[in-house]
Enzyme design. Structure first.
Site, mmCIF file in Angstrom:
data_model
loop_
_atom_site.group_PDB
_atom_site.id
_atom_site.type_symbol
_atom_site.label_atom_id
_atom_site.label_comp_id
_atom_site.label_asym_id
_atom_site.label_seq_id
_atom_site.Cartn_x
_atom_site.Cartn_y
_atom_site.Cartn_z
ATOM 1 N N ILE A 174 0.841 -1.205 0.000
ATOM 2 C CA ILE A 174 0.000 0.000 0.000
ATOM 3 C C ILE A 174 0.874 1.252 0.000
ATOM 4 C CG2 ILE A 174 -1.683 1.352 1.345
ATOM 5 C CD1 ILE A 174 -2.966 -1.246 2.216
ATOM 6 N N HIS A 219 5.966 -11.343 -31.904
ATOM 7 C CA HIS A 219 6.983 -10.283 -31.967
ATOM 8 C C HIS A 219 6.363 -9.034 -32.580
ATOM 9 C CE1 HIS A 219 10.824 -8.298 -32.463
ATOM 10 N NE2 HIS A 219 10.475 -8.024 -33.715
HETATM 11 P P1 FAD Z 1 -13.106 -7.641 2.130
HETATM 12 O O1 FAD Z 1 -12.890 -7.169 0.754
HETATM 13 O O2 FAD Z 1 -12.493 -6.855 3.229
HETATM 14 O O3 FAD Z 1 -14.668 -7.724 2.330
HETATM 15 C C1 FAD Z 1 -15.261 -8.034 3.551
HETATM 16 C C2 FAD Z 1 -16.636 -7.401 3.593
HETATM 17 O O4 FAD Z 1 -17.342 -7.950 4.692
HETATM 18 C C3 FAD Z 1 -16.610 -5.898 3.810
HETATM 19 O O5 FAD Z 1 -17.530 -5.268 2.954
HETATM 20 C C4 FAD Z 1 -17.045 -5.738 5.264
HETATM 21 O O6 FAD Z 1 -17.712 -4.507 5.507
HETATM 22 C C5 FAD Z 1 -17.988 -6.908 5.395
HETATM 23 N N1 FAD Z 1 -18.185 -7.392 6.772
HETATM 24 C C6 FAD Z 1 -17.258 -7.632 7.722
HETATM 25 N N2 FAD Z 1 -17.830 -8.126 8.832
HETATM 26 C C7 FAD Z 1 -19.157 -8.203 8.563
HETATM 27 C C8 FAD Z 1 -20.288 -8.631 9.318
HETATM 28 N N3 FAD Z 1 -20.155 -9.087 10.555
HETATM 29 N N4 FAD Z 1 -21.505 -8.557 8.727
HETATM 30 C C9 FAD Z 1 -21.654 -8.076 7.466
HETATM 31 N N5 FAD Z 1 -20.623 -7.666 6.715
HETATM 32 C C10 FAD Z 1 -19.399 -7.734 7.259
HETATM 33 N N6 FAD Z 1 -5.615 -7.203 -3.445
HETATM 34 C C11 FAD Z 1 -5.317 -7.600 -4.699
HETATM 35 O O7 FAD Z 1 -5.402 -8.795 -4.989
HETATM 36 N N7 FAD Z 1 -4.939 -6.702 -5.665
HETATM 37 C C12 FAD Z 1 -4.836 -5.391 -5.405
HETATM 38 O O8 FAD Z 1 -4.487 -4.615 -6.293
HETATM 39 C C13 FAD Z 1 -5.126 -4.930 -4.095
HETATM 40 N N8 FAD Z 1 -5.051 -3.625 -3.799
HETATM 41 C C14 FAD Z 1 -5.382 -3.203 -2.537
HETATM 42 C C15 FAD Z 1 -5.266 -1.852 -2.246
HETATM 43 C C16 FAD Z 1 -5.579 -1.389 -0.981
HETATM 44 C C17 FAD Z 1 -5.455 0.080 -0.674
HETATM 45 C C18 FAD Z 1 -6.036 -2.303 0.019
HETATM 46 C C19 FAD Z 1 -6.417 -1.825 1.383
HETATM 47 C C20 FAD Z 1 -6.145 -3.655 -0.262
HETATM 48 C C21 FAD Z 1 -5.802 -4.113 -1.542
HETATM 49 N N9 FAD Z 1 -5.863 -5.471 -1.873
HETATM 50 C C22 FAD Z 1 -5.531 -5.892 -3.131
HETATM 51 C C23 FAD Z 1 -6.301 -6.478 -0.886
HETATM 52 C C24 FAD Z 1 -7.771 -6.836 -1.127
HETATM 53 O O9 FAD Z 1 -8.551 -5.672 -1.033
HETATM 54 C C25 FAD Z 1 -8.233 -7.876 -0.119
HETATM 55 O O10 FAD Z 1 -7.353 -8.971 -0.136
HETATM 56 C C26 FAD Z 1 -9.634 -8.346 -0.445
HETATM 57 O O11 FAD Z 1 -10.540 -7.278 -0.460
HETATM 58 C C27 FAD Z 1 -10.088 -9.412 0.559
HETATM 59 O O12 FAD Z 1 -11.372 -9.822 0.242
HETATM 60 P P2 FAD Z 1 -12.375 -10.364 1.352
HETATM 61 O O13 FAD Z 1 -13.626 -10.699 0.630
HETATM 62 O O14 FAD Z 1 -11.704 -11.400 2.159
HETATM 63 O O15 FAD Z 1 -12.602 -9.138 2.346
HETATM 64 P P1 NAD Z 2 2.497 -4.851 3.863
HETATM 65 O O1 NAD Z 2 2.613 -6.030 4.730
HETATM 66 O O2 NAD Z 2 2.578 -5.019 2.392
HETATM 67 O O3 NAD Z 2 3.599 -3.775 4.258
HETATM 68 C C1 NAD Z 2 3.716 -3.260 5.547
HETATM 69 C C2 NAD Z 2 5.122 -2.741 5.728
HETATM 70 O O4 NAD Z 2 5.165 -1.983 6.923
HETATM 71 C C3 NAD Z 2 6.145 -3.857 5.877
HETATM 72 O O5 NAD Z 2 7.215 -3.618 4.999
HETATM 73 C C4 NAD Z 2 6.562 -3.763 7.341
HETATM 74 O O6 NAD Z 2 7.906 -4.137 7.560
HETATM 75 C C5 NAD Z 2 6.347 -2.294 7.630
HETATM 76 N N1 NAD Z 2 6.124 -1.968 9.043
HETATM 77 C C6 NAD Z 2 5.396 -2.656 9.950
HETATM 78 N N2 NAD Z 2 5.394 -1.997 11.136
HETATM 79 C C7 NAD Z 2 6.127 -0.873 10.976
HETATM 80 C C8 NAD Z 2 6.498 0.223 11.819
HETATM 81 N N3 NAD Z 2 6.080 0.288 13.093
HETATM 82 N N4 NAD Z 2 7.252 1.216 11.315
HETATM 83 C C9 NAD Z 2 7.672 1.177 10.025
HETATM 84 N N5 NAD Z 2 7.364 0.148 9.175
HETATM 85 C C10 NAD Z 2 6.595 -0.851 9.637
HETATM 86 O O7 NAD Z 2 1.111 -4.157 4.300
HETATM 87 P P2 NAD Z 2 0.252 -3.009 3.607
HETATM 88 O O8 NAD Z 2 1.061 -2.265 2.628
HETATM 89 O O9 NAD Z 2 -0.415 -2.307 4.721
HETATM 90 O O10 NAD Z 2 -0.838 -3.840 2.831
HETATM 91 C C11 NAD Z 2 -1.650 -4.786 3.525
HETATM 92 C C12 NAD Z 2 -1.982 -5.932 2.628
HETATM 93 O O11 NAD Z 2 -2.965 -5.530 1.676
HETATM 94 C C13 NAD Z 2 -0.820 -6.431 1.784
HETATM 95 O O12 NAD Z 2 -0.011 -7.320 2.498
HETATM 96 C C14 NAD Z 2 -1.525 -7.104 0.680
HETATM 97 O O13 NAD Z 2 -1.875 -8.398 1.076
HETATM 98 C C15 NAD Z 2 -2.774 -6.281 0.490
HETATM 99 N N6 NAD Z 2 -2.579 -5.359 -0.665
HETATM 100 C C16 NAD Z 2 -2.329 -5.915 -1.883
HETATM 101 C C17 NAD Z 2 -2.114 -5.086 -2.964
HETATM 102 C C18 NAD Z 2 -1.821 -5.701 -4.298
HETATM 103 O O14 NAD Z 2 -2.047 -6.889 -4.436
HETATM 104 N N7 NAD Z 2 -1.347 -4.944 -5.279
HETATM 105 C C19 NAD Z 2 -2.146 -3.713 -2.823
HETATM 106 C C20 NAD Z 2 -2.380 -3.188 -1.563
HETATM 107 C C21 NAD Z 2 -2.610 -4.033 -0.486
#
Ligand code: FAD
Ligand code: NAD
Length: 475
Positions: A193, A452
């Site tokens: 992130i 290519h």
């Molecule tokens: P979520 O997407 O978190 O969905 C869970 C849902 O359940 C939410 O809507 C929540 O409100 C709901 N919920 C929770 N508890 C309850 C309850 N008790 N009752 C009803 N509803 C509830 N992953 C990638 O693969 N590619 C990416 O490019 C990527 N980019 C990311 C960028 C960012 C900034 C972040 C934060 C994450 C990114 N991720 C990416 C990670 C990805 O978003 C998550 O891995 C994914 O959304 C997980 O899916 P999930 O269905 O497990 O949970």
């Molecule tokens: P991350 O695990 O990718 O990175 C967190 C980083 O913070 C690590 O490098 C860790 O060493 C560092 N860190 C931890 N504690 C710290 C501290 N006290 N001070 C300074 N550095 C510290 O986690 P994220 O970037 O928060 O993303 C969370 C997860 O969301 C990812 O692991 C990934 O699974 C998912 N995500 C995926 C995508 C994608 O697939 N393109 C994009 C965004 C998020």
């Protein structure tokens, strides 16, 4: 009396809504409960991924990439532009439009597949009873299921002495909503992130400093890729400080003052905004009644076996709230597998071939083992690589940075890992995932005809190089 469903899914993210659609396709009477409230105050299924994760971040990454190219790269093509500007409000509104279209699409898909959708918070009780607290404040609804799938996702980790305030100190949600480009942006954590959202604001003109606790950059990536990426990001003026631990942060006179400790001791640094991106943790608040029978492990994840079964009979869990990588495609595939298992079909997920992508520019993508993992495990392997600087299509497009690196078993030649740093790495990795899923060898990829001029020729050449017969580089 409680309405009865064959499958109830709690959570409508990429894990939950995909599981719901597949269960309904298989003829099961299915309900999906999601509590997310969109910016318009209405239900917005799609979870973190569609609302505040994968999709909005990519929308801003694309907008900011256009702006950056306009300012820095068009000149080389003979294109001159004067007075380039960025209207942040328009960029954010465009991002919101993309989110709205996709979350609306999920609602339509659920309806089209006859999934009953509930907007509210679900709680699992004993015997697969589910209680819903509706988002509109109406009376609680009781449901009963043969099977329950928990897909509650994750939330950002907060670190001690650094309190989110939604304005100056933000998580991913806040960093997708800045109203203007902060002059300076501090980012705690140089992980996925931090790099993606840090890149967005850096390209728009913010001075971005990433404070990373670990001494190594992108420790989970292959070391050659991490090394090249660190060099490239430095050129892009992302200031990545390794071995830097954040001890606290406070807002003072409209700035965030961060207390850091590094090799030189403790110091303070002020930023206009601070993004905390130090990882995410499973979200299980209010999800499980005391008698649900579902156990959490010591990391707060819902405990599941290899088939995603929890400790309670007929209760399954998938996605970010269980073990494994926190990735949308992993959550979705688990959702499909569980729906199929419930319907009595065989299903399994090969966790070793889940691809990773970091959407920086160039992109980072990999599948399988890194070289350091193979070394640590004592595996006898061979390695091949190819730089994009020697790929015609990459040079024609001004995208000559990075490389493809392939690792294969020294004896059987089975591909064990592929690591790409380069343009369109997110798409190029798919060929490698397919090859690994079919237990393919580097020889298999070396013998396949690649069009290519394409970037995929770099994958082909890396496979050839592994056997000492690359054409467009020395062996
Ligand atoms: P979520 O997407 O978190 O969905 C869970 C849902 O359940 C939410 O809507 C929540 O409100 C709901 N919920 C929770 N508890 C309850 C309850 N008790 N009752 C009803 N509803 C509830 N992953 C990638 O693969 N590619 C990416 O490019 C990527 N980019 C990311 C960028 C960012 C900034 C972040 C934060 C994450 C990114 N991720 C990416 C990670 C990805 O978003 C998550 O891995 C994914 O959304 C997980 O899916 P999930 O269905 O497990 O949970
Ligand atoms: P991350 O695990 O990718 O990175 C967190 C980083 O913070 C690590 O490098 C860790 O060493 C560092 N860190 C931890 N504690 C710290 C501290 N006290 N001070 C300074 N550095 C510290 O986690 P994220 O970037 O928060 O993303 C969370 C997860 O969301 C990812 O692991 C990934 O699974 C998912 N995500 C995926 C995508 C994608 O697939 N393109 C994009 C965004 C998020």
């Amino acid at each position: 009396m409680a309405e009865k469903f064959e499958v109830i899914i709690i959570g409508g993210g990429p894990g939950g809504y995909v599981a719901a659609i597949r269960a309904a396709q298989l003829g099961l009477k299915t309900a999906c409960i999601d509590m997310y409230v969109g910016k318009d105050g209405k239900a917005s299924p799609g979870g973190t991924c569609l609302n505040v994760g994968c999709i909005p971040s990519k929308a801003l990454l694309d907008s900011s990439k256009h702006f950056h190219h306009l300012q820095h790269d068009f000149g080389a093509h003979g294109i001159s532009v004067s007075d380039a500007g960025i209207d942040v409000a328009t960029m954010i509104a465009r991002k919101d439009g993309v989110v709205k279209k996709l979350t609306g699409g999920v609602s339509q898909l659920l309806k089209g597949n006859k999934v009953t959708f509930f907007h509210g918070k679900g709680q699992l009780k004993s015997g697969r009873q589910v209680e819903i607290t509706p988002a509109d404040g109406s009376a609680a609804v009781q449901l009963q299921a043969d099977h329950v799938i928990l897909a509650a996702g994750s939330v950002p980790i907060q670190i001690p002495n650094v309190e989110f305030d939604g304005e100056f100190i933000v998580d991913n949600v806040g960093a997708l909503e800045f109203e203007s480009v902060p002059e300076t942006l501090g980012v705690i954590g140089a992980g996925v992130i931090g790099l993606e959202l840090g890149s967005v604001w850096n390209r728009l003109g913010s001075k971005v400093t990433l404070l990373e606790a670990l001494p190594d950059f992108l420790a989970m990536a292959d070391r050659d890729v991490a090394r090249q990426a660190a060099r490239e990001f430095k050129k892009q003026k992302l200031d990545i400080r390794l071995g830097t631990l954040v001890k606290g942060a406070e807002v003072k006179k409209g700035k965030v003052e961060v207390i850091v400790e590094d090799g030189k001791g403790e110091s303070r640094q002020a930023f206009d905004r601070l993004l905390v991106s130090v990882g995410r943790k499973p979200y299980t608040e209010g999800l499980l009644a005391a008698d649900s029978g579902v156990r959490l492990n010591d990391r707060g994840q819902i405990e599941v076996n290899e088939q995603s079964k929890t400790t309670a009979p007929g209760v399954w869990a998938i996605g970010d709230c269980v073990r494994g990588p926190m990735l949308a495609h992993k959550a979705s595939e688990e959702g499909i597998a569980v729906a199929e298992l419930i319907a009595g079909k065989p299903a399994h997920i090969h966790f070793d071939t889940v691809p990773w992508v970091v959407y920086t520019d160039p992109e980072i993508a990999w599948v399988g083992k890194t070289e350091q993992e193979l070394e640590a495990a004592g595996v006898d392997y061979r390695s091949g690589s190819f730089p994009f600087a020697a790929n015609g299509r990459a040079l024609a497009g001004g995208q000559g940075s990075g490389l493809v690196k392939m690792l294969a078993d020294a004896e059987s030649d089975e591909i064990l890992g592929v690591h790409i740093f380069g343009a369109n790495a997110s798409e190029l990795i798919s060929e490698c995932v397919v090859a690994m899923e079919f237990q393919g060898s580097s020889e298999d990829l070396a013998r396949i005809v690649h069009a290519h001029p394409t970037l995929s020729e770099a994958v082909h050449e890396a496979a050839l190089h592994l056997d000492g017969r690359a054409i467009h580089r020395g062996n």
